[in-house]
Design a protein around this motif. Structure first.
Motif, PDB file in Angstrom:
ATOM      1  N   GLU A  19      -0.841 -21.054   3.457  1.00 38.81           N
ATOM      2  CA  GLU A  19      -0.840 -19.589   3.371  1.00 38.81           C
ATOM      3  C   GLU A  19      -1.050 -19.097   1.945  1.00 38.81           C
ATOM      4  O   GLU A  19      -1.687 -18.071   1.717  1.00 38.81           O
ATOM      5  CB  GLU A  19       0.493 -19.038   3.906  1.00 38.81           C
ATOM      6  N   LYS A  20      -0.474 -19.815   0.978  1.00 36.69           N
ATOM      7  CA  LYS A  20      -0.606 -19.440  -0.426  1.00 36.69           C
ATOM      8  C   LYS A  20      -1.058 -20.635  -1.236  1.00 36.69           C
ATOM      9  O   LYS A  20      -0.696 -21.774  -0.918  1.00 36.69           O
ATOM     10  CB  LYS A  20       0.741 -18.928  -0.978  1.00 36.69           C
ATOM     11  N   PRO A  21      -1.861 -20.406  -2.279  1.00 37.47           N
ATOM     12  CA  PRO A  21      -2.294 -19.120  -2.842  1.00 37.47           C
ATOM     13  C   PRO A  21      -3.406 -18.432  -2.056  1.00 37.47           C
ATOM     14  O   PRO A  21      -3.738 -17.292  -2.333  1.00 37.47           O
ATOM     15  CB  PRO A  21      -2.798 -19.505  -4.235  1.00 37.47           C
ATOM     16  N   ALA A  22      -3.997 -19.123  -1.079  1.00 33.61           N
ATOM     17  CA  ALA A  22      -5.005 -18.526  -0.210  1.00 33.61           C
ATOM     18  C   ALA A  22      -4.886 -19.183   1.150  1.00 33.61           C
ATOM     19  O   ALA A  22      -4.385 -20.305   1.272  1.00 33.61           O
ATOM     20  CB  ALA A  22      -6.416 -18.717  -0.780  1.00 33.61           C
ATOM     21  N   LYS A  23      -5.336 -18.488   2.171  1.00 33.93           N
ATOM     22  CA  LYS A  23      -5.287 -19.064   3.516  1.00 33.93           C
ATOM     23  C   LYS A  23      -6.314 -20.197   3.613  1.00 33.93           C
ATOM     24  O   LYS A  23      -7.454 -20.047   3.188  1.00 33.93           O
ATOM     25  CB  LYS A  23      -5.574 -17.998   4.565  1.00 33.93           C
ATOM     26  N   ALA A  24      -5.866 -21.326   4.153  1.00 38.30           N
ATOM     27  CA  ALA A  24      -6.757 -22.474   4.273  1.00 38.30           C
ATOM     28  C   ALA A  24      -6.320 -23.323   5.457  1.00 38.30           C
ATOM     29  O   ALA A  24      -5.168 -23.287   5.891  1.00 38.30           O
ATOM     30  CB  ALA A  24      -6.727 -23.314   2.996  1.00 38.30           C
ATOM     31  N   SER A  25      -7.277 -24.082   5.991  1.00 36.71           N
ATOM     32  CA  SER A  25      -6.976 -25.051   7.042  1.00 36.71           C
ATOM     33  C   SER A  25      -7.748 -26.323   6.743  1.00 36.71           C
ATOM     34  O   SER A  25      -8.844 -26.286   6.176  1.00 36.71           O
ATOM     35  CB  SER A  25      -7.361 -24.504   8.423  1.00 36.71           C
ATOM     36  N   GLU A  26      -7.165 -27.461   7.124  1.00 36.52           N
ATOM     37  CA  GLU A  26      -7.782 -28.754   6.861  1.00 36.52           C
ATOM     38  C   GLU A  26      -7.626 -29.666   8.069  1.00 36.52           C
ATOM     39  O   GLU A  26      -6.582 -29.693   8.708  1.00 36.52           O
ATOM     40  CB  GLU A  26      -7.138 -29.424   5.638  1.00 36.52           C
ATOM     41  N   VAL A  27      -8.697 -30.413   8.368  1.00 38.00           N
ATOM     42  CA  VAL A  27      -8.658 -31.450   9.401  1.00 38.00           C
ATOM     43  C   VAL A  27      -9.234 -32.722   8.796  1.00 38.00           C
ATOM     44  O   VAL A  27      -9.821 -32.699   7.708  1.00 38.00           O
ATOM     45  CB  VAL A  27      -9.465 -31.032  10.652  1.00 38.00           C
ATOM     46  N   LEU A  28      -9.067 -33.838   9.487  1.00 45.77           N
ATOM     47  CA  LEU A  28      -9.566 -35.114   8.996  1.00 45.77           C
ATOM     48  C   LEU A  28     -10.753 -35.581   9.823  1.00 45.77           C
ATOM     49  O   LEU A  28     -10.764 -35.450  11.049  1.00 45.77           O
ATOM     50  CB  LEU A  28      -8.472 -36.184   9.035  1.00 45.77           C
ATOM     51  N   LEU A  29     -11.751 -36.155   9.124  1.00 47.93           N
ATOM     52  CA  LEU A  29     -12.894 -36.757   9.790  1.00 47.93           C
ATOM     53  C   LEU A  29     -12.731 -38.272   9.831  1.00 47.93           C
ATOM     54  O   LEU A  29     -12.090 -38.868   8.961  1.00 47.93           O
ATOM     55  CB  LEU A  29     -14.202 -36.414   9.065  1.00 47.93           C
ATOM     56  N   LYS A  30     -13.333 -38.855  10.827  1.00 52.59           N
ATOM     57  CA  LYS A  30     -13.293 -40.314  10.959  1.00 52.59           C
ATOM     58  C   LYS A  30     -14.015 -40.963   9.778  1.00 52.59           C
ATOM     59  O   LYS A  30     -15.046 -40.471   9.314  1.00 52.59           O
ATOM     60  CB  LYS A  30     -13.963 -40.726  12.265  1.00 52.59           C
ATOM     61  N   THR A  31     -13.467 -42.058   9.281  1.00 53.40           N
ATOM     62  CA  THR A  31     -14.100 -42.800   8.195  1.00 53.40           C
ATOM     63  C   THR A  31     -13.870 -44.288   8.393  1.00 53.40           C
ATOM     64  O   THR A  31     -12.832 -44.695   8.929  1.00 53.40           O
ATOM     65  CB  THR A  31     -13.545 -42.366   6.818  1.00 53.40           C
ATOM     66  N   SER A  32     -14.840 -45.089   7.957  1.00 51.19           N
ATOM     67  CA  SER A  32     -14.687 -46.544   8.055  1.00 51.19           C
ATOM     68  C   SER A  32     -13.918 -47.104   6.863  1.00 51.19           C
ATOM     69  O   SER A  32     -13.562 -48.286   6.852  1.00 51.19           O
ATOM     70  CB  SER A  32     -16.066 -47.213   8.138  1.00 51.19           C
ATOM     71  N   CYS A  33     -13.659 -46.278   5.860  1.00 46.33           N
ATOM     72  CA  CYS A  33     -12.894 -46.704   4.686  1.00 46.33           C
ATOM     73  C   CYS A  33     -11.433 -46.882   5.094  1.00 46.33           C
ATOM     74  O   CYS A  33     -10.801 -45.933   5.583  1.00 46.33           O
ATOM     75  CB  CYS A  33     -13.017 -45.667   3.575  1.00 46.33           C
ATOM     76  N   PRO A  34     -10.861 -48.066   4.900  1.00 45.81           N
ATOM     77  CA  PRO A  34      -9.513 -48.345   5.417  1.00 45.81           C
ATOM     78  C   PRO A  34      -8.383 -47.612   4.713  1.00 45.81           C
ATOM     79  O   PRO A  34      -7.308 -47.440   5.279  1.00 45.81           O
ATOM     80  CB  PRO A  34      -9.384 -49.861   5.228  1.00 45.81           C
ATOM     81  N   ASP A  35      -8.596 -47.201   3.457  1.00 44.68           N
ATOM     82  CA  ASP A  35      -7.521 -46.519   2.728  1.00 44.68           C
ATOM     83  C   ASP A  35      -8.009 -45.182   2.168  1.00 44.68           C
ATOM     84  O   ASP A  35      -7.675 -44.797   1.054  1.00 44.68           O
ATOM     85  CB  ASP A  35      -6.980 -47.406   1.599  1.00 44.68           C
ATOM     86  N   CYS A  36      -8.790 -44.479   2.979  1.00 39.34           N
ATOM     87  CA  CYS A  36      -9.354 -43.201   2.566  1.00 39.34           C
ATOM     88  C   CYS A  36      -8.997 -42.092   3.553  1.00 39.34           C
ATOM     89  O   CYS A  36      -8.664 -42.352   4.715  1.00 39.34           O
ATOM     90  CB  CYS A  36     -10.880 -43.268   2.471  1.00 39.34           C
ATOM     91  N   LEU A  37      -9.092 -40.863   3.080  1.00 41.08           N
ATOM     92  CA  LEU A  37      -9.044 -39.678   3.916  1.00 41.08           C
ATOM     93  C   LEU A  37     -10.300 -38.867   3.630  1.00 41.08           C
ATOM     94  O   LEU A  37     -10.673 -38.687   2.463  1.00 41.08           O
ATOM     95  CB  LEU A  37      -7.819 -38.814   3.602  1.00 41.08           C
TER      96      LEU A  37
END
Length: 240
Positions: A109-127
């Motif tokens: 909500e602060k400092p600005a409205k935002a939303s985040e989701v995750l995409l599939k990745t083949s990297c084992p220790d990544c987001l």
């Protein structure tokens, strides 16, 4: 002047990068995965990012040397504390925010409205984080690659580049940890590097400042003016 520089750096930190052959497997590259709280916890290096915010990639490339985030569970159910540290012109700047995990999506909500989701990745220790921000009445999107490591392999970066292209974003800015990483916020770590906390500047930020910032980076002249202001301000801070 210095107050404006702090605000500008804070906004940049918050927002805070060639053509290739067409990607044909975008459906699989942009597939969402369910977010599990525990997979988010810990320290992550920000390896690369791209947004459709005008000139954001160029500003990141000019100013941001390296950046990392630490995510911890809050005492409040579903709430995560997010601490971000980034190095710019040899100085360290930090921002603390909170996000809430609801129905597989992270919300802020602060400092600005935002939303985040995750995409599939083949990297084992990544987001791979897909972001949407509401700034100055407009909505912007972006992708960010985070890893437990300072650097990823060429194949992992190639996959992220394809995901960026599938989202119709500019080629990503790749951060360089070889230029140095800001120290951890752990009180047991001894360091001579001082960090400037921009959290209050961000949380108390007048929404009109986002509008002004957006107008400046929407034109070549405005963007160049902003770069000069931030550069001179950061230089003055280092001299003092």
């Amino acid at each position: 002047m210095m107050g404006f520089v702090h605000v500008a750096v804070a906004v940049l930190s918050f927002l805070s990068v060639g053509q290739s052959a067409p990607v044909n497997n975008c459906e699989s590259l942009t597939k969402l995965i369910e977010i599990q709280r525990d997979q988010l916890l810990g320290k992550w290096m920000i390896v690369a990012e791209s947004t459709n915010i005008p000139a954001s990639n160029k500003l990141t490339k000019v100013f941001v040397e390296s950046s990392w985030v630490k995510i911890t569970a809050s005492n409040e159910s579903g709430v995560l504390d997010v601490f971000q540290s980034q190095k710019m012109f040899g100085s360290c700047f930090t921002i603390s925010t909170t996000m809430k995990l609801e129905n597989g999506t992270l919300f802020m909500e602060k400092p600005a409205k935002a939303s985040e989701v995750l995409l599939k990745t083949s990297c084992p220790d990544c987001l791979v984080v897909s972001m949407n921000y509401s700034i100055g009445g407009n909505t912007f999107g972006g992708l960010q690659l985070l890893s437990r490591r300072n650097q990823v392999t060429a194949a992992e970066m190639d996959e992220f580049n394809k995901q960026v292209e599938c989202k119709g974003l500019r080629p990503p800015t790749i951060l360089d940890p070889e230029k140095g990483i800001c120290p951890d916020d752990s009180p047991s770590q001894e360091t001579e590097t001082e960090s400037t906390d921009l959290s209050d500047a961000m949380m108390d930020l007048d929404p009109a400042v986002f509008d002004q910032f957006q107008r400046m980076i929407s034109t070549e002249g405005g963007m160049n003016e902003l770069i000069k202001l931030i550069s001179s301000g950061l230089a003055a801070m280092k001299e003092n």
